[in-house]
Write a protein that holds these residues in place. Structure first.
Motif, short mmCIF file in Angstrom:
data_model
loop_
_atom_site.label_atom_id
_atom_site.label_comp_id
_atom_site.label_asym_id
_atom_site.label_seq_id
_atom_site.Cartn_x
_atom_site.Cartn_y
_atom_site.Cartn_z
N GLU A 19 0.85 2.72 -9.68
CA GLU A 19 1.56 3.23 -8.51
C GLU A 19 1.48 4.76 -8.46
O GLU A 19 1.40 5.36 -7.39
CB GLU A 19 3.02 2.77 -8.52
N THR A 20 1.50 5.38 -9.63
CA THR A 20 1.37 6.84 -9.72
C THR A 20 -0.07 7.25 -9.96
O THR A 20 -0.56 8.22 -9.39
CB THR A 20 2.26 7.39 -10.85
N TRP A 53 -6.16 9.78 -5.23
CA TRP A 53 -7.30 9.30 -4.45
C TRP A 53 -6.89 8.55 -3.18
O TRP A 53 -7.59 8.61 -2.18
CB TRP A 53 -8.18 8.39 -5.30
N PHE A 54 -5.76 7.85 -3.24
CA PHE A 54 -5.46 6.90 -2.19
C PHE A 54 -4.15 7.14 -1.43
O PHE A 54 -3.91 6.48 -0.42
CB PHE A 54 -5.44 5.47 -2.77
N GLY A 82 -3.43 -0.36 -0.95
CA GLY A 82 -3.08 -0.51 0.45
C GLY A 82 -1.72 0.07 0.79
O GLY A 82 -1.52 0.62 1.88
N SER A 83 -0.76 -0.05 -0.15
CA SER A 83 0.58 0.46 0.12
C SER A 83 0.61 1.99 0.14
O SER A 83 1.47 2.59 0.79
CB SER A 83 1.55 -0.06 -0.95
N GLU A 141 -4.86 2.75 5.60
CA GLU A 141 -6.22 3.02 6.07
C GLU A 141 -7.26 2.94 4.95
O GLU A 141 -8.46 3.08 5.22
CB GLU A 141 -6.27 4.40 6.74
N ASN A 142 -6.84 2.77 3.73
CA ASN A 142 -7.79 2.53 2.64
C ASN A 142 -8.46 1.17 2.87
O ASN A 142 -7.79 0.17 3.10
CB ASN A 142 -7.08 2.52 1.29
N LYS A 143 -9.78 1.15 2.83
CA LYS A 143 -10.52 -0.08 3.13
C LYS A 143 -11.52 -0.42 2.03
O LYS A 143 -12.08 0.46 1.39
CB LYS A 143 -11.28 0.07 4.45
#
Length: 304
Positions: free
Chosen positions: A177-178, A183-184, A218-219, A223-225
């Motif tokens: 999560e961290t 990057w995301f 995704g959370s 827009e991460n795909k």
């Protein structure tokens, strides 16, 4: 009196060396949660692999970060101390040597690169200090890709490990999560794939791990795909026993899964992300967000 004292001393030393024999290899250090470094696979010859790794990493480490500052060697023994050593029996001399080796081992723990026991055959782990593993490994692969100069014989893949945690699902979820944020996390966004490999571990479920990690990505930003052709980033998950090694790398396809041997063989035309040179699994089209979970099962690619 001298004989009983010598016998007692030898008994103590015998116990000391028996305990030493039970210590794990790698200077008493093993791969564990909290370490950062570089995971390297090889073709059987682990000792030669370590030597190649030290040479290659030292060369580029000095180039990027400057020469490593090593501590001064211990002062030589005085004349009187040398004379005393000569009077000691073989067992006591061995003990003094062991003490010196322990001190040297302690100093090695502070080195820029230090091999530790990985916990798997044909896998070497080089712990790093004071450097960014992903930047160093990417620089090495970029140089080899450009020059096509072969620099190793037994090293196969070289994966930077930017973080490690315990290989249990709840620990991995909490850690990533961290860990994934640089990057995301919005406003950052990226296309990605996930590659997974487990060694000497049977309690982790591959699809479950992928589902959870992809959900975290995704959370952080919807827009991460997923992109199996040419993702901007590849999430590398390497599990060895009860340790999960993680990294997020660039140019995973371009650098042939970070395989030093394959990068040398490749040519520039092949490396223009030509789908005809990719595996069927990689050649799948990028998925839409609503079908991410279904296609994530395809994203995880068995390594080697």
């Amino acid at each position: 009196m001298a004989a009983p004292e010598a016998a007692a001393r030898k008994r103590r030393l015998k116990g000391h060396f028996a305990a030493r024999a039970k210590r794990p290899r790698g200077g008493g250090r093993q791969l564990e949660a909290g370490m950062r470094g570089i995971l390297i696979t090889c073709n059987m010859n682990e000792r030669k692999c370590v030597g190649e790794a030290y040479s290659l990493l030292g060369e580029y480490g000095d180039l990027l970060y400057g020469p490593e500052q090593l501590s001064e060697p211990a002062e030589r023994l005085s004349g009187s101390e040398r004379e005393e050593d000569e009077e000691e029996d073989d067992a006591e001399a061995a003990l003094r040597k062991e003490v010196g080796q322990i001190r040297a081992c302690t100093e090695r723990q502070l080195r820029r690169f230090q091999s530790v026991e990985s916990g798997a055959n044909n896998v070497v782990f080089i712990r790093t200090r004071g450097i960014e593993p992903e930047n160093l490994v990417h620089h090495i692969l970029k140089d080899i890709h450009t020059t096509k100069k072969k620099k190793t014989r037994v090293i196969l893949r070289m994966l930077p490990i930017s973080g490690t945690c315990k290989a249990f699902l709840e620990d991995m979820k909490k850690y990533t999560e961290t860990f994934f944020e640089p990057w995301f996390k919005a406003p950052n966004r990226s296309t990605f794939q996930i590659v997974y490999k487990a060694r000497n571990n049977s309690h982790m479920n591959r699809e479950e791990v992928i589902k959870e990690l992809a959900g975290i990505v995704g959370s952080l930003n919807p827009e991460n795909k997923v992109d199996l052709n040419n993702p901007q980033h590849t999430v590398v998950v390497e599990i060895i026993k009860n340790v999960c090694c993680l990294s997020v790398v660039r140019d995973y396809v371009l650098f042939r899964k970070y395989n030093l041997q394959e990068v040398v063989k490749s040519n520039k035309e092949d490396m223009q992300q030509n789908p005809s040179n990719m595996s069927e699994e990689q050649n799948s089209t990028a998925v839409k967000p609503e079908t991410m979970e279904k296609n994530l099962k395809q994203v995880i690619q068995e390594q080697e």
